[in-house]
Design a protein around this motif. Structure first.
Motif, PDB file in Angstrom:
ATOM      1  N   ILE A  16       0.853  -1.183   0.000  1.00 27.73           N
ATOM      2  CA  ILE A  16       0.000   0.000   0.000  1.00 27.73           C
ATOM      3  C   ILE A  16       0.885   1.228   0.000  1.00 27.73           C
ATOM      4  O   ILE A  16       1.890   1.277   0.716  1.00 27.73           O
ATOM      5  CB  ILE A  16      -0.937   0.014   1.225  1.00 27.73           C
ATOM      6  N   MET A  17       0.507   2.220  -0.797  1.00 27.80           N
ATOM      7  CA  MET A  17       1.204   3.500  -0.788  1.00 27.80           C
ATOM      8  C   MET A  17       0.432   4.467   0.102  1.00 27.80           C
ATOM      9  O   MET A  17      -0.783   4.593  -0.021  1.00 27.80           O
ATOM     10  CB  MET A  17       1.288   4.086  -2.205  1.00 27.80           C
ATOM     11  N   LEU A  18       1.150   5.125   0.994  1.00 29.66           N
ATOM     12  CA  LEU A  18       0.601   6.220   1.791  1.00 29.66           C
ATOM     13  C   LEU A  18       1.162   7.498   1.192  1.00 29.66           C
ATOM     14  O   LEU A  18       2.362   7.755   1.285  1.00 29.66           O
ATOM     15  CB  LEU A  18       1.003   6.078   3.251  1.00 29.66           C
ATOM     16  N   LEU A  19       0.301   8.275   0.543  1.00 26.47           N
ATOM     17  CA  LEU A  19       0.735   9.446  -0.218  1.00 26.47           C
ATOM     18  C   LEU A  19       0.085  10.700   0.350  1.00 26.47           C
ATOM     19  O   LEU A  19      -1.135  10.757   0.511  1.00 26.47           O
ATOM     20  CB  LEU A  19       0.338   9.266  -1.692  1.00 26.47           C
ATOM     21  N   ASN A  20       0.900  11.683   0.660  1.00 27.65           N
ATOM     22  CA  ASN A  20       0.431  12.949   1.219  1.00 27.65           C
ATOM     23  C   ASN A  20       0.897  14.114   0.367  1.00 27.65           C
ATOM     24  O   ASN A  20       2.036  14.134  -0.099  1.00 27.65           O
ATOM     25  CB  ASN A  20       0.926  13.114   2.651  1.00 27.65           C
ATOM     26  N   GLY A  21       0.006  15.078   0.193  1.00 27.95           N
ATOM     27  CA  GLY A  21       0.255  16.224  -0.659  1.00 27.95           C
ATOM     28  C   GLY A  21       0.803  17.437   0.070  1.00 27.95           C
ATOM     29  O   GLY A  21       1.387  17.323   1.157  1.00 27.95           O
ATOM     30  N   PRO A  22       0.592  18.609  -0.517  1.00 27.62           N
ATOM     31  CA  PRO A  22       1.242  19.831  -0.065  1.00 27.62           C
ATOM     32  C   PRO A  22       0.893  20.220   1.364  1.00 27.62           C
ATOM     33  O   PRO A  22      -0.246  20.069   1.808  1.00 27.62           O
ATOM     34  CB  PRO A  22       0.742  20.894  -1.054  1.00 27.62           C
ATOM     35  N   ASN A  23       1.922  20.687   2.040  1.00 26.28           N
ATOM     36  CA  ASN A  23       1.872  21.217   3.403  1.00 26.28           C
ATOM     37  C   ASN A  23       1.660  20.165   4.483  1.00 26.28           C
ATOM     38  O   ASN A  23       1.718  20.488   5.665  1.00 26.28           O
ATOM     39  CB  ASN A  23       0.810  22.324   3.528  1.00 26.28           C
ATOM     40  N   PHE A  52       1.165  -1.287  -6.769  1.00 27.19           N
ATOM     41  CA  PHE A  52       0.605  -1.343  -5.426  1.00 27.19           C
ATOM     42  C   PHE A  52      -0.807  -1.924  -5.450  1.00 27.19           C
ATOM     43  O   PHE A  52      -1.495  -1.899  -6.464  1.00 27.19           O
ATOM     44  CB  PHE A  52       0.562   0.070  -4.807  1.00 27.19           C
ATOM     45  N   ASP A  53      -1.228  -2.397  -4.277  1.00 28.40           N
ATOM     46  CA  ASP A  53      -2.575  -2.944  -4.126  1.00 28.40           C
ATOM     47  C   ASP A  53      -3.583  -1.878  -3.713  1.00 28.40           C
ATOM     48  O   ASP A  53      -4.778  -2.147  -3.682  1.00 28.40           O
ATOM     49  CB  ASP A  53      -2.566  -4.073  -3.093  1.00 28.40           C
ATOM     50  N   GLY A  54      -3.108  -0.698  -3.379  1.00 27.24           N
ATOM     51  CA  GLY A  54      -3.990   0.386  -2.998  1.00 27.24           C
ATOM     52  C   GLY A  54      -3.198   1.609  -2.576  1.00 27.24           C
ATOM     53  O   GLY A  54      -1.995   1.527  -2.314  1.00 27.24           O
ATOM     54  N   VAL A  55      -3.905   2.742  -2.516  1.00 26.06           N
ATOM     55  CA  VAL A  55      -3.281   4.009  -2.154  1.00 26.06           C
ATOM     56  C   VAL A  55      -4.161   4.720  -1.139  1.00 26.06           C
ATOM     57  O   VAL A  55      -5.369   4.865  -1.346  1.00 26.06           O
ATOM     58  CB  VAL A  55      -3.098   4.931  -3.390  1.00 26.06           C
ATOM     59  N   ILE A  56      -3.552   5.152  -0.048  1.00 27.13           N
ATOM     60  CA  ILE A  56      -4.172   6.071   0.901  1.00 27.13           C
ATOM     61  C   ILE A  56      -3.627   7.440   0.535  1.00 27.13           C
ATOM     62  O   ILE A  56      -2.412   7.646   0.561  1.00 27.13           O
ATOM     63  CB  ILE A  56      -3.797   5.726   2.355  1.00 27.13           C
ATOM     64  N   PHE A  57      -4.502   8.376   0.180  1.00 27.77           N
ATOM     65  CA  PHE A  57      -4.030   9.641  -0.405  1.00 27.77           C
ATOM     66  C   PHE A  57      -4.725  10.836   0.221  1.00 27.77           C
ATOM     67  O   PHE A  57      -5.957  10.944   0.187  1.00 27.77           O
ATOM     68  CB  PHE A  57      -4.297   9.615  -1.913  1.00 27.77           C
ATOM     69  N   ASN A  58      -3.920  11.728   0.770  1.00 25.69           N
ATOM     70  CA  ASN A  58      -4.404  13.039   1.207  1.00 25.69           C
ATOM     71  C   ASN A  58      -3.824  14.045   0.229  1.00 25.69           C
ATOM     72  O   ASN A  58      -2.656  14.419   0.339  1.00 25.69           O
ATOM     73  CB  ASN A  58      -3.980  13.348   2.640  1.00 25.69           C
ATOM     74  N   PRO A  59      -4.619  14.499  -0.749  1.00 21.46           N
ATOM     75  CA  PRO A  59      -4.089  15.427  -1.758  1.00 21.46           C
ATOM     76  C   PRO A  59      -3.963  16.866  -1.286  1.00 21.46           C
ATOM     77  O   PRO A  59      -3.535  17.732  -2.037  1.00 21.46           O
ATOM     78  CB  PRO A  59      -5.111  15.347  -2.900  1.00 21.46           C
ATOM     79  N   ILE A  92      -8.106   5.587  -1.622  1.00 19.18           N
ATOM     80  CA  ILE A  92      -8.973   6.143  -0.584  1.00 19.18           C
ATOM     81  C   ILE A  92      -8.462   7.541  -0.280  1.00 19.18           C
ATOM     82  O   ILE A  92      -7.299   7.714   0.087  1.00 19.18           O
ATOM     83  CB  ILE A  92      -8.953   5.299   0.711  1.00 19.18           C
ATOM     84  N   GLU A  93      -9.324   8.539  -0.464  1.00 18.10           N
ATOM     85  CA  GLU A  93      -8.962   9.934  -0.192  1.00 18.10           C
ATOM     86  C   GLU A  93      -9.216  10.225   1.283  1.00 18.10           C
ATOM     87  O   GLU A  93     -10.287   9.912   1.809  1.00 18.10           O
ATOM     88  CB  GLU A  93      -9.810  10.865  -1.065  1.00 18.10           C
ATOM     89  N   VAL A  94      -8.227  10.817   1.949  1.00 20.17           N
ATOM     90  CA  VAL A  94      -8.306  11.114   3.377  1.00 20.17           C
ATOM     91  C   VAL A  94      -8.070  12.595   3.608  1.00 20.17           C
ATOM     92  O   VAL A  94      -7.175  13.188   3.002  1.00 20.17           O
ATOM     93  CB  VAL A  94      -7.251  10.297   4.168  1.00 20.17           C
ATOM     94  N   HIS A  95      -8.889  13.172   4.492  1.00 21.07           N
ATOM     95  CA  HIS A  95      -8.678  14.549   4.956  1.00 21.07           C
ATOM     96  C   HIS A  95      -8.829  14.563   6.468  1.00 21.07           C
ATOM     97  O   HIS A  95      -9.817  14.038   7.003  1.00 21.07           O
ATOM     98  CB  HIS A  95      -9.675  15.514   4.313  1.00 21.07           C
ATOM     99  N   ILE A  96      -7.872  15.161   7.142  1.00 19.80           N
ATOM    100  CA  ILE A  96      -7.876  15.219   8.600  1.00 19.80           C
ATOM    101  C   ILE A  96      -9.046  16.057   9.094  1.00 19.80           C
ATOM    102  O   ILE A  96      -9.756  15.678  10.019  1.00 19.80           O
ATOM    103  CB  ILE A  96      -6.531  15.766   9.109  1.00 19.80           C
TER     104      ILE A  96
END
Length: 140
Positions: free
Chosen positions: A4-11, A67-74, A96-100
């Motif tokens: 799984i990729m854990l991907l986080n965007g700007p800031n 990858f089998d999936g991505v957790i992504f906070n863009p 899966i798009e995530v926002h705190i």
């Protein structure tokens, strides 16, 4: 082994310092460690990436074919990056798009996600717990 990729965007590299009244005091490193540990517990390799640059996030999404999936906070790209939206649409791995924070309860420009329609799901407003929930969603 699944990946799984854990991907986080700007800031998001500023978590723990940036607007703690909105995003809390947990750092990105803490989140990455927590999700990596969940992966170890469940036999899933977690690869963590973060970028403040749109093109680099797109390149990372292109890597998701492995990858089998991505957790992504863009981050803010959620609301206007059609290029990231198209990159999500182009890959087969579920995202899966995530926002705190709850983006729907904030400034009006944050209410629309151009990326969400191409994802498997979106988790918003549950703090860092959203990353854990996304991990479990991808396990299923």
């Amino acid at each position: 082994m699944r990946k799984i990729m854990l991907l986080n965007g700007p800031n998001l590299n500023l978590l723990g310092k940036r607007e703690p009244e909105i995003y809390g005091t947990t750092t990105l490193e803490n989140i990455e460690c927590k999700i990596t540990q969940l992966g170890i517990t469940h036999g899933i390799e977690v690869i963590c990436r973060q970028s403040n640059h749109e093109g680099e996030l797109i390149d990372n999404l292109h890597d998701a074919f492995e990858f089998d999936g991505v957790i992504f906070n863009p981050g803010a790209f959620t609301h206007y990056s059609y290029a990231i939206r198209d990159a999500i649409a182009a890959i087969q791995a579920p995202v899966i798009e995530v926002h705190i924070s709850n983006i729907h309860a904030r400034e009006s420009f944050r209410h629309v996600s151009v990326t969400a329609p191409e994802t498997k799901g979106q988790i918003v407003g549950l703090g860092i717990k959203g990353y854990e929930l996304a991990f479990y969603a991808l396990m299923d």
